[in-house]
Design a protein around this motif. Structure first.
Motif, PDB file in Angstrom:
ATOM      1  N   LEU A 131       0.817  -1.216   0.000  1.00 60.17           N
ATOM      2  CA  LEU A 131       0.000   0.000   0.000  1.00 60.17           C
ATOM      3  C   LEU A 131       0.851   1.267   0.000  1.00 60.17           C
ATOM      4  O   LEU A 131       0.653   2.140  -0.867  1.00 60.17           O
ATOM      5  N   PRO A 132       1.813   1.437   0.943  1.00 60.43           N
ATOM      6  CA  PRO A 132       2.638   2.655   0.869  1.00 60.43           C
ATOM      7  C   PRO A 132       3.460   2.731  -0.409  1.00 60.43           C
ATOM      8  O   PRO A 132       3.697   3.831  -0.928  1.00 60.43           O
ATOM      9  N   GLU A 133       3.901   1.586  -0.940  1.00 54.00           N
ATOM     10  CA  GLU A 133       4.632   1.591  -2.213  1.00 54.00           C
ATOM     11  C   GLU A 133       3.737   2.120  -3.332  1.00 54.00           C
ATOM     12  O   GLU A 133       4.153   2.957  -4.142  1.00 54.00           O
ATOM     13  N   PHE A 134       2.515   1.638  -3.367  1.00 50.32           N
ATOM     14  CA  PHE A 134       1.575   2.045  -4.400  1.00 50.32           C
ATOM     15  C   PHE A 134       1.280   3.541  -4.298  1.00 50.32           C
ATOM     16  O   PHE A 134       1.330   4.278  -5.290  1.00 50.32           O
ATOM     17  N   PRO A 188      15.501  -9.908  -1.868  1.00 47.02           N
ATOM     18  CA  PRO A 188      15.296  -9.938  -3.326  1.00 47.02           C
ATOM     19  C   PRO A 188      13.822 -10.025  -3.715  1.00 47.02           C
ATOM     20  O   PRO A 188      13.395  -9.391  -4.685  1.00 47.02           O
ATOM     21  N   ALA A 189      13.039 -10.787  -2.947  1.00 50.67           N
ATOM     22  CA  ALA A 189      11.612 -10.904  -3.244  1.00 50.67           C
ATOM     23  C   ALA A 189      10.896  -9.596  -2.965  1.00 50.67           C
ATOM     24  O   ALA A 189      10.008  -9.178  -3.728  1.00 50.67           O
ATOM     25  N   LEU A 190      11.254  -8.924  -1.880  1.00 49.92           N
ATOM     26  CA  LEU A 190      10.644  -7.628  -1.572  1.00 49.92           C
ATOM     27  C   LEU A 190      10.990  -6.603  -2.660  1.00 49.92           C
ATOM     28  O   LEU A 190      10.145  -5.789  -3.043  1.00 49.92           O
ATOM     29  N   ALA A 191      12.226  -6.661  -3.160  1.00 50.81           N
ATOM     30  CA  ALA A 191      12.628  -5.745  -4.237  1.00 50.81           C
ATOM     31  C   ALA A 191      11.856  -6.048  -5.515  1.00 50.81           C
ATOM     32  O   ALA A 191      11.422  -5.127  -6.224  1.00 50.81           O
ATOM     33  N   ALA A 192      11.674  -7.331  -5.806  1.00 51.39           N
ATOM     34  CA  ALA A 192      10.890  -7.710  -6.986  1.00 51.39           C
ATOM     35  C   ALA A 192       9.452  -7.229  -6.844  1.00 51.39           C
ATOM     36  O   ALA A 192       8.866  -6.682  -7.790  1.00 51.39           O
ATOM     37  N   GLY A 193       8.871  -7.419  -5.666  1.00 54.55           N
ATOM     38  CA  GLY A 193       7.517  -6.953  -5.430  1.00 54.55           C
ATOM     39  C   GLY A 193       7.408  -5.446  -5.561  1.00 54.55           C
ATOM     40  O   GLY A 193       6.437  -4.927  -6.126  1.00 54.55           O
ATOM     41  N   PHE A 194       8.400  -4.727  -5.047  1.00 52.85           N
ATOM     42  CA  PHE A 194       8.410  -3.267  -5.164  1.00 52.85           C
ATOM     43  C   PHE A 194       8.397  -2.849  -6.628  1.00 52.85           C
ATOM     44  O   PHE A 194       7.665  -1.932  -7.031  1.00 52.85           O
TER      45      PHE A 194
END
Length: 230
Positions: free
Chosen positions: A58-61, A114-120
């Motif tokens: 949500l904050p990323e979006f 790495p997964a969090l970066a991919a999701g971002f």
């Protein structure tokens, strides 16, 4: 490339990216935030994996949409092709999503860096697309929010069946149904491609978005989108 063709391709891409994110990042929806609330709540019952990514979505979006607005305003003030540049940024974030997923995935735990970066990268790309659609294609249905589209299509369909709709409703109904079909097609294609090649499947939406950018750059009226701030 006219807005009708562009939004069809973007709907296909959004369905593709959303499905790959869900399959590859333990239920993360990249194209919208509503589903992440549900999967986040479910995670507290069935297990914590993927929780961090869903909390950050949500904050990323929000942050990506806000930055798009500010950058779009700055580009427009300089009379630069705002839409084309932001589409290029979306393609770059999708390429980053592909690169991170292919290099480090699959992710048995999507809360690792790495997964969090991919999701971002995926969430940012789809946030940009949502922002651009709202500003540059206000007459077209959303390319990534099928709940709204389905509701509108049903309402218009009922009015058409009972012959109580003004003439323009038929056109809106067809455009909305088209968006739903292209999004669903992207979802179906992503499921197949992800099963076969996992994160490498993201080459499809990267190619789609890059092709739109290249096509726009070749058009003589590429600066026509400089009149809008995002």
């Amino acid at each position: 490339m006219n807005s009708s063709v562009m939004t069809r391709l973007l709907s296909l891409s959004a369905g593709f990216v959303d499905t790959v994110g869900f399959l590859g990042l333990q239920g993360l929806f990249t194209a919208h935030v509503t589903g992440n609330f549900v999967t986040l709540a479910a995670g507290f019952v069935y297990g914590p994996h993927g929780t961090i990514g869903k909390i950050l979505a949500l904050p990323e979006f929000i942050g990506a949409v806000a930055v798009a607005r500010l950058v779009g305003a700055a580009l427009t003030a300089r009379r630069l092709p705002t839409l084309t540049i932001l589409l290029g940024a979306e393609a770059a974030f999708l390429a980053a999503f592909l690169a991170l997923g292919a290099a480090y995935g699959p992710f048995p735990n999507s809360d690792v860096v790495p997964a969090l970066a991919a999701g971002f990268a995926g969430v940012t790309a789809m946030a940009l697309q949502n922002a651009m659609q709202r500003v540059h294609f206000p007459g077209e249905p959303p390319t990534a929010i099928m709940t709204n589209n389905t509701t509108q299509a049903v309402l218009d369909g009922v009015d058409l069946l009972r012959r109580a709709a003004p003439p323009e409703v038929r056109g809106r109904f067809l455009r909305t149904a088209r968006s739903i079909i292209w999004f669903a097609g992207g979802c179906a294609a992503a499921a197949l491609f992800y099963y076969l090649v996992q994160f490498w499947s993201l080459a499809v939406p990267v190619a789609i978005t890059a092709a739109i950018v290249i096509t726009r750059l070749r058009e003589p009226d590429v600066n026509a989108d400089a009149s809008k701030p995002v």
